[in-house]
Design an enzyme around this catalytic site. Structure first.
Site, PDB file in Angstrom:
ATOM      1  N   HIS A  22       0.834  -1.203   0.000  1.00 25.52           N
ATOM      2  CA  HIS A  22       0.000   0.000   0.000  1.00 25.52           C
ATOM      3  C   HIS A  22       0.870   1.255   0.000  1.00 25.52           C
ATOM      4  O   HIS A  22       0.691   2.163  -0.824  1.00 25.52           O
ATOM      5  CB  HIS A  22      -0.898  -0.024   1.238  1.00 25.52           C
ATOM      6  CG  HIS A  22      -1.709   1.221   1.441  1.00 25.52           C
ATOM      7  ND1 HIS A  22      -3.012   1.338   1.039  1.00 25.52           N
ATOM      8  CD2 HIS A  22      -1.392   2.409   2.013  1.00 25.52           C
ATOM      9  CE1 HIS A  22      -3.467   2.539   1.343  1.00 25.52           C
ATOM     10  NE2 HIS A  22      -2.500   3.210   1.940  1.00 25.52           N
ATOM     11  N   GLU A  23       1.831   1.308   0.931  1.00 25.27           N
ATOM     12  CA  GLU A  23       2.687   2.484   1.016  1.00 25.27           C
ATOM     13  C   GLU A  23       3.563   2.624  -0.231  1.00 25.27           C
ATOM     14  O   GLU A  23       3.838   3.741  -0.687  1.00 25.27           O
ATOM     15  CB  GLU A  23       3.570   2.408   2.263  1.00 25.27           C
ATOM     16  CG  GLU A  23       2.804   2.342   3.583  1.00 25.27           C
ATOM     17  CD  GLU A  23       1.897   3.539   3.806  1.00 25.27           C
ATOM     18  OE1 GLU A  23       2.126   4.592   3.182  1.00 25.27           O
ATOM     19  OE2 GLU A  23       0.948   3.423   4.577  1.00 25.27           O
ATOM     20  N   HIS A  56       1.814   4.545  -2.916  1.00 24.95           N
ATOM     21  CA  HIS A  56       1.931   5.996  -2.779  1.00 24.95           C
ATOM     22  C   HIS A  56       3.265   6.487  -3.328  1.00 24.95           C
ATOM     23  O   HIS A  56       3.339   7.461  -4.078  1.00 24.95           O
ATOM     24  CB  HIS A  56       1.835   6.385  -1.300  1.00 24.95           C
ATOM     25  CG  HIS A  56       0.485   6.201  -0.701  1.00 24.95           C
ATOM     26  ND1 HIS A  56      -0.599   6.976  -1.043  1.00 24.95           N
ATOM     27  CD2 HIS A  56       0.031   5.326   0.238  1.00 24.95           C
ATOM     28  CE1 HIS A  56      -1.659   6.594  -0.346  1.00 24.95           C
ATOM     29  NE2 HIS A  56      -1.301   5.596   0.433  1.00 24.95           N
TER      30      HIS A  56
END
Length: 815
Positions: free
Chosen positions: A608-609, A612
């Site tokens: 997820h990170e 980004h």
């Protein structure tokens, strides 16, 4: 006008993505502000009533060809769009005190050729009266320091870096204010260059104050952050900059040669100025300044209390049953403690571990009460913040802080946000009730009682998953090593975007994790044709004084220089058992932490990170104001990386039964997972929505009532769970954006990646039609390309289709 970039986080209070002053929500490309040009009335010409709606939101159009401005806003949106303050002399005095002889050469370099220094690169080639970019002057070059930031080697370095940013920004804005730079494009680029100059330092300060192992660095970074945040207030309320932009808008044909991105950024700047009260009279703007300063102070106090307030309490060792030993081994114990006693701390990560794993209901309850009362003073801090934000919103022409924040997003207003949340709530209601019934039955079997409390949910979810899915968390972790997950990320980059992910050595001054280095890694992204795209640092270990959740920090945006980002996580990363031969070999080959095991939730957080970070590095915009962050596409692609799941010791793939159990476990409590997000989003909207006459809502009463109504959980006397919910400071009235973005990413996954997660054609489409644009294009336009007219344009049909995609994707549909 300006932005600091920290984004990400997986929501749910476990992974925090926070915003500071001008922060935008995680789905940055999915926020929207419609701005229409008009003839500008500045305070120097005509004062506007304090209750008047900002004129930019209600005026006529000047654009041709159907173009308008739809903003995704600043990376961290607008707690500082205010006028010059009475504190300016104090700030100038602090800056002057930083101009020591030791910093004179740095400041002289900034004053002479600020556009030539990469730290404050402005990209002002061709801007009349400002100068052009050049190489570092002889003797003025700065060596890379913390996270690659030039000149940042000691805590004392923050002072001259911040002072130099102010000096350079003032140098850049003077010719705009005086009219020396008068061409429309020169004005736009000059304003953007000022933004980039300040953000080059304040972004780094935001990261360091949250992640550096040395308290001296954290304190110095916080001081620099505070001073530059106040300086941003002056910039965001500079009448001369606003009037210069008004001239660009008003002059007939001034923007005829502008690109779509340039037109959009003009609109974003104008609307941002007006949302901050530039249209108000001097006295009213002075009040806005005071309110904004107070809001900033309260936000920092709330965040400080979350991190600093902690307590210790003793329990019987026998009550620790179920908590993995590697978790307990990290907790320091006082000398002389009786052998049958154990001391626990209320740190958020440990609190989560205990409540998730402890078999003793009494221990889970004790930890919940201790952890959610230690920062009880934050209840008052939060309610003061609610009052200040509400008053500020009224002063600049909005009905509430929620209305002010929504004006720049795709949803446009709280009523539309409520419609989305209600539609999603109706969609998961039956599934969530089925799941809650399973938990009640499980608790009855174990404890003889079926009443669920907040400290029961995560434990009994794990209990039921283990039983129903034949899934043991430790056994599953044996197939997920850090090295294997990093190889999975490399596979994503290669498969989707033809990008290599190369680990490179960290120079001595770059590391911020203390003497041991803390496992920090440095990765360089390289494209087959375009070369190096930027740098990602990974800081994955827990340590004292570090930001307690997961976040993506942009240290340097990628408009005028190669971008640098840092992924901050707090993984337990236990060592494998001593017989892990393959893991040991892996360590020798790649890195000392490659063999460490990860839980499946940690794997999800890492991907997820990384999503980004990848968006930040893949965006290619001309202007800093719209450089990028984040639809969560990479997080979704992890589903296809089955070939990277290998046992740490034998190298074998996981058995089909284990994978089947993992798949079923992901949807087993999907309804309750979304229900929790709905609770947080609804609370956030209510606390920062319209307030009662003469005061504000009782945050504890609202939180308890919503927890009972939405989640069906009774209140716990003395516990204030919302007092440690860090999203209120950065995501105030914007937390719903996690679910809102997920609605679109679910639809993108279903249409383009579900059948082939590593489809290079789909990856190219995602990059070139969405990621590459950052915030430079209307999000509706980008979504129409990816999803089609109905779902990309919004409306009732689009909302229904989006909610359906989200429910299908997460498995939150009742059977």
């Amino acid at each position: 006008m300006l932005a600091v970039r920290r984004s990400s986080g997986a929501g749910g209070g476990t992974n925090t993505c926070r915003r500071w002053f001008a922060r935008s929500p995680a789905p940055r490309t999915l926020s929207r502000l419609t701005w229409h040009g008009r003839k500008c009335d500045t305070p120097a010409v005509a004062a506007v009533s304090a209750t008047a709606r900002p004129a930019a939101a209600a005026s006529g159009r000047f654009l041709a060809g159907g173009d308008d401005f739809r903003s995704n806003g600043f990376r961290r949106r607008n707690a500082h769009s205010v006028a010059t303050t009475s504190r300016q002399p104090q700030r100038q005095q602090r800056i002057s005190s930083w101009l020591s002889p030791s910093s004179s050469s740095l400041l002289a370099t900034a004053a002479r050729q600020g556009t030539g220094r990469r730290s404050f690169a402005t990209g002002l080639q061709g801007v009349a009266g400002v100068g052009s970019a050049s190489e570092d002057p002889a003797g003025g070059a700065l060596t890379p320091g913390v996270a690659g930031v030039e000149g940042l080697h000691r805590p004392e370095d923050f002072a001259p870096l911040a002072a130099a940013a102010v000096v350079e920004s003032d140098r850049l804005r003077k010719p705009i204010s005086t009219g020396e730079v008068s061409t429309p494009l020169g004005i736009l680029r000059g304003v953007d260059a000022i933004s980039n100059t300040v953000c080059s330092v304040i972004d780094a300060a935001d990261f360091v104050r949250n992640a550096h192992a040395d308290e001296g660095f954290r304190v110095a970074a916080d001081e620099a952050f505070s001073v530059l945040a106040e300086y941003i207030q002056d910039l965001n309320a500079d009448d001369s900059l606003y009037r210069a932009l008004c001239g660009v808008v008003e002059e007939e044909g001034a923007m005829d040669g502008f690109t779509g991105e340039q037109r959009r950024v003009v609109g974003l700047h104008m609307a941002e100025f007006e949302r901050g009260g530039i249209h108000l009279s001097g006295e009213e703007r002075a009040e806005v300044v005071a309110l904004q300063n107070e809001a900033t102070r309260l936000e920092r106090l709330f965040e400080h209390n979350i991190l600093a307030k902690r307590a210790a309490f003793q329990v019987n060792r026998k009550d620790l049953h179920g908590i993995p030993e590697f978790i307990l081994s990290r907790i320091p114990q006082p000398e002389g403690q009786p052998a049958d006693r154990f001391t626990l701390l209320t740190d958020q990560s440990l609190m989560s571990d205990v409540i998730k794993n402890a078999r003793s209901g009494a221990l889970r309850r004790a930890m919940y009460l201790a952890g959610n009362s230690v920062a009880a003073e934050n209840v008052q801090v939060l309610e003061r913040l609610m009052a200040v934000r509400h008053k500020l919103a009224l002063r600049v022409g909005f009905d509430s802080h929620a209305h002010r924040m929504a004006s720049e997003k795709m949803a446009e207003n709280p009523e539309e946000i409520a419609r989305f949340l209600e539609a999603l709530s109706a969609g998961i209601r039956d599934k969530a009730e089925q799941e809650a019934s399973m938990l009640r039955q499980a608790k009855m079997e174990v404890e003889g009682s079926s009443e669920l409390y907040a400290w029961d949910i995560s434990y009994y979810m794990g209990y039921v998953k283990s039983r129903e899915c034949n899934l043991d968390g430790r056994s599953l972790s044996e197939y997920f090593t850090l090295g294997g997950c990093l190889e999975g990320l490399r596979m994503v980059c290669r498969g989707l975007f033809s990008i290599s992910l190369e680990q490179v050595p960290i120079e001595p001054g770059e590391n911020w994790a203390g003497r041991s280095g803390g496992g920090v890694r440095k990765l360089v992204l390289r494209h087959e044709q375009e070369g190096v795209l930027g740098t990602i640092y990974l800081d994955l270990h827990r340590r004292e004084g570090k930001f307690g959740h997961a976040a993506h920090f942009t240290v340097r945006c990628g408009c005028y220089q190669l971008p640098t980002v840092v992924l901050v996580c707090n993984f337990g990363l236990p060592e494998p058992p001593p017989d892990g031969g393959n893991a040991k070999q892996s360590k020798e080959r790649s890195g000392k932490d490659d063999g460490r095991l990860m839980s499946h939730s940690e794997v999800e957080t890492l991907f997820h990170e990384f999503g980004h970070a990848l968006h930040s590095l893949l965006s290619r915009t001309e202007l800093q104001h719209v450089s990028a962050s984040v639809p969560d596409a990479v997080h979704r692609v992890r589903r296809g990386l089955r070939q990277q799941r290998r046992h740490y010791r034998t190298g074998e793939a996981p058995p089909p039964a284990l994978l089947d159990g993992l798949h079923r476990s992901k949807t087993l409590f999907a309804g309750l997972g979304i229900q929790t997000q709905l609770l947080y989003a609804t609370l956030d909207q209510q606390l920062f929505g319209r307030q009662p006459e003469g005061g504000v809502w009782s945050s504890a009463s609202v939180a308890d009532a919503l927890q009972e109504r939405i989640a069906g959980l009774p209140r716990c006397e003395g516990a204030f769970w919302h007092s440690r919910f860090g999203h209120f400071t950065g995501y105030g009235a914007s937390y719903y954006a996690y679910l809102y973005a997920k609605m679109f990413t679910s639809a993108i996954w279903e249409r383009h990646f579900a059948k082939d997660p590593l489809n290079s054609d789909a990856g190219e489409l995602l990059w070139k039609e969405l990621l590459i644009h950052g915030g430079a294009k209307d999000p509706h336009e980008m979504l129409r390309v990816l999803l089609g007219e109905e779902q990309g344009s919004g409306g009732d049909a689009g909302l229904r289709a989006g909610v359906t995609s989200l429910l299908k994707d997460t498995g939150a549909v009742a059977t």
